[in-house]
Design a protein around this motif. Structure first.
Motif, short mmCIF file in Angstrom:
data_model
loop_
_atom_site.label_atom_id
_atom_site.label_comp_id
_atom_site.label_asym_id
_atom_site.label_seq_id
_atom_site.Cartn_x
_atom_site.Cartn_y
_atom_site.Cartn_z
N ARG A 166 0.85 -1.20 0.00
CA ARG A 166 0.00 0.00 0.00
C ARG A 166 0.88 1.25 0.00
O ARG A 166 1.89 1.31 0.71
N THR A 167 0.53 2.24 -0.81
CA THR A 167 1.36 3.45 -0.89
C THR A 167 0.57 4.68 -0.44
O THR A 167 -0.66 4.70 -0.49
N LEU A 168 1.32 5.67 -0.03
CA LEU A 168 0.74 7.00 0.24
C LEU A 168 1.85 7.98 -0.12
O LEU A 168 2.93 7.94 0.49
N PHE A 193 8.04 0.07 6.84
CA PHE A 193 7.49 1.08 5.95
C PHE A 193 8.68 1.75 5.25
O PHE A 193 9.67 2.09 5.90
N LEU A 194 8.57 1.91 3.95
CA LEU A 194 9.71 2.37 3.16
C LEU A 194 9.49 3.78 2.63
O LEU A 194 8.36 4.16 2.29
N LYS A 239 4.99 9.14 -1.46
CA LYS A 239 6.19 8.37 -1.85
C LYS A 239 6.53 7.29 -0.81
O LYS A 239 7.61 6.72 -0.84
N ALA A 240 5.62 7.07 0.13
CA ALA A 240 5.90 6.04 1.15
C ALA A 240 5.12 4.78 0.82
O ALA A 240 4.07 4.84 0.18
N LEU A 241 5.65 3.64 1.24
CA LEU A 241 4.91 2.39 1.02
C LEU A 241 5.17 1.37 2.12
O LEU A 241 6.20 1.43 2.80
N ILE A 242 4.19 0.48 2.27
CA ILE A 242 4.35 -0.63 3.20
C ILE A 242 5.06 -1.74 2.43
O ILE A 242 4.64 -2.10 1.33
N SER A 243 6.15 -2.22 3.01
CA SER A 243 6.98 -3.21 2.31
C SER A 243 6.16 -4.43 1.87
O SER A 243 5.29 -4.89 2.60
N ARG A 244 6.48 -4.93 0.70
CA ARG A 244 5.84 -6.16 0.22
C ARG A 244 6.47 -7.39 0.87
O ARG A 244 5.94 -8.48 0.84
N LEU A 263 -3.50 4.16 8.84
CA LEU A 263 -4.24 3.14 8.08
C LEU A 263 -4.02 1.76 8.72
O LEU A 263 -4.98 1.01 8.98
N ALA A 264 -2.75 1.42 8.97
CA ALA A 264 -2.45 0.10 9.54
C ALA A 264 -3.09 -0.06 10.92
O ALA A 264 -3.70 -1.10 11.22
N ARG A 265 -3.00 0.96 11.74
CA ARG A 265 -3.61 0.90 13.09
C ARG A 265 -5.12 0.68 12.99
O ARG A 265 -5.67 -0.17 13.68
#
Ligand code: EPU
Length: 293
Positions: free
Chosen positions: A240-242, A255-256, A244-249, A272-274
């Motif tokens: 999932r992206t927001l 979070f990258l 330029k950040a994303l949750i690692s696959r 979002l994750a929480r």
């Protein structure tokens, strides 16, 4: 700047924190100070108290998300030569706060002292690791501590014995203290064994974690008996992206930050994750990283 007249260390003004965090995110801090030694640190504490200037201590910046805006802060970095002192005596290592974990591991290996290999591959300093009781594979740096040398914000230096430190899961030295260094107790081990163990830990870390882009390690603490990564993954949030950040696959608790990522992007993904984990599992995730805003 007048308040720093007499300070002997390095002073940087309006220093971008993105230069000092592994996320490579963060706006300018009013001051970035590297005290020369303990009395220089005491000088800063005194002056800042007089002028009511908020202070924050930074190590390797590997567990910090700093806001994009300018921060009204004097950041203290214990990274001068004085705070990078390391020496060994029998099976003990005395490491000052600014010593990197990599340098600690190197010195331990050179002295044929084992027991720290689980820290292999963690980007951090001794001070930062003690502040949060960093660890991996079921072990934490607190396990090795004999005593910790600290300074309170009045400049008073003291020693905390292991029992006084009250180490817990990602819970380290009380934030009322600045960590100056620690005496760690290791055990005699052959260099070959040390290298073998370190290699195994590095491989395990590479196999499960994601270092492909700037990050701050695990974002949330593991809730008791569970894994934040597994829970976020089960909510289908990998990739999932927001902005330029994303949750690692590869690992959902990583979070990258792609080039240009904002603190706001990471914070949005954290919300979002929480929210999703709360909705699906009724578990409230707690951040592991420190948020400076
Ligand atoms: N998992 C998933 N999906 C994911 C990620 C993990 O299903 O996206 C599963 C794994 O398959 C495994 C379980 O969750 O069954 C646990 O995952 P992992 O072994 O990667 O460990 P972790 O609990 O996510 C913790 C620490 C790490 C530390 C490792 C190894 C925390 C928050 N994290 O991760 O520490 O390196 O164990 O000991 O305690 C850090 O603190 O920054 C950090 C990276």
């Amino acid at each position: 700047m007048n308040w720093l007249k007499g300070f002997q260390g390095k002073i940087r003004v309006k220093e971008p924190l993105k230069k000092h965090t592994t996320f490579k995110i963060g706006g300018g801090a009013d001051y970035f100070l590297q005290p020369k030694d303990c009395s220089d640190l005491q000088f800063v504490l005194r002056q800042a108290k007089k002028r009511k200037i908020p202070l924050a201590v930074i190590g390797a910046g590997s567990n910090i998300l700093a806001a994009d805006k300018a921060l009204r802060l004097a950041v203290i970095s214990l990274s001068s030569a004085y705070f990078k002192n390391i020496r060994a005596e029998k099976n003990r290592i005395f490491a000052s706060s600014g010593v990197s974990l990599a340098a600690l591991l190197k010195e331990a290996r050179r002295r044929s002292l084992g027991g720290v290999e689980f820290l292999s591959g963690i980007p951090g300093t001794v001070g930062g690791a003690l502040a949060m009781n960093a660890g991996a594979w079921g072990r934490s740096i607190g396990d090795l501590v004999e005593e910790v040398r600290v300074m309170d914000y009045n400049g008073l230096v003291s020693f905390l014995k292991k029992a006084d430190c009250k180490f817990g899961y990602r819970c380290g030295i009380d934030g009322r203290y600045i960590i100056l260094g620690a005496k760690l107790r290791l055990k005699k081990m052959s260099k070959r064994k040390i290298e073998e163990l370190s290699g195994e830990f590095v491989l395990k870390r590479k196999a499960s974690q994601d270092q492909s882009l700037p990050n701050a390690g695990c974002i949330f603490k593991n809730p008791p008996g569970s894994s934040a990564g597994r829970l976020i993954d089960a909510c289908g949030l990998k990739g999932r992206t927001l902005g330029k950040a994303l949750i690692s696959r590869r690992h959902a608790n990583f979070f990258l930050a792609r080039k240009g990522a904002k603190a706001e992007d990471i914070l949005g993904l954290m919300r979002l994750a929480r929210d999703e984990v709360k909705k699906k599992f009724n578990i409230a995730l707690e951040p592991e990283i420190k948020i400076w805003d």
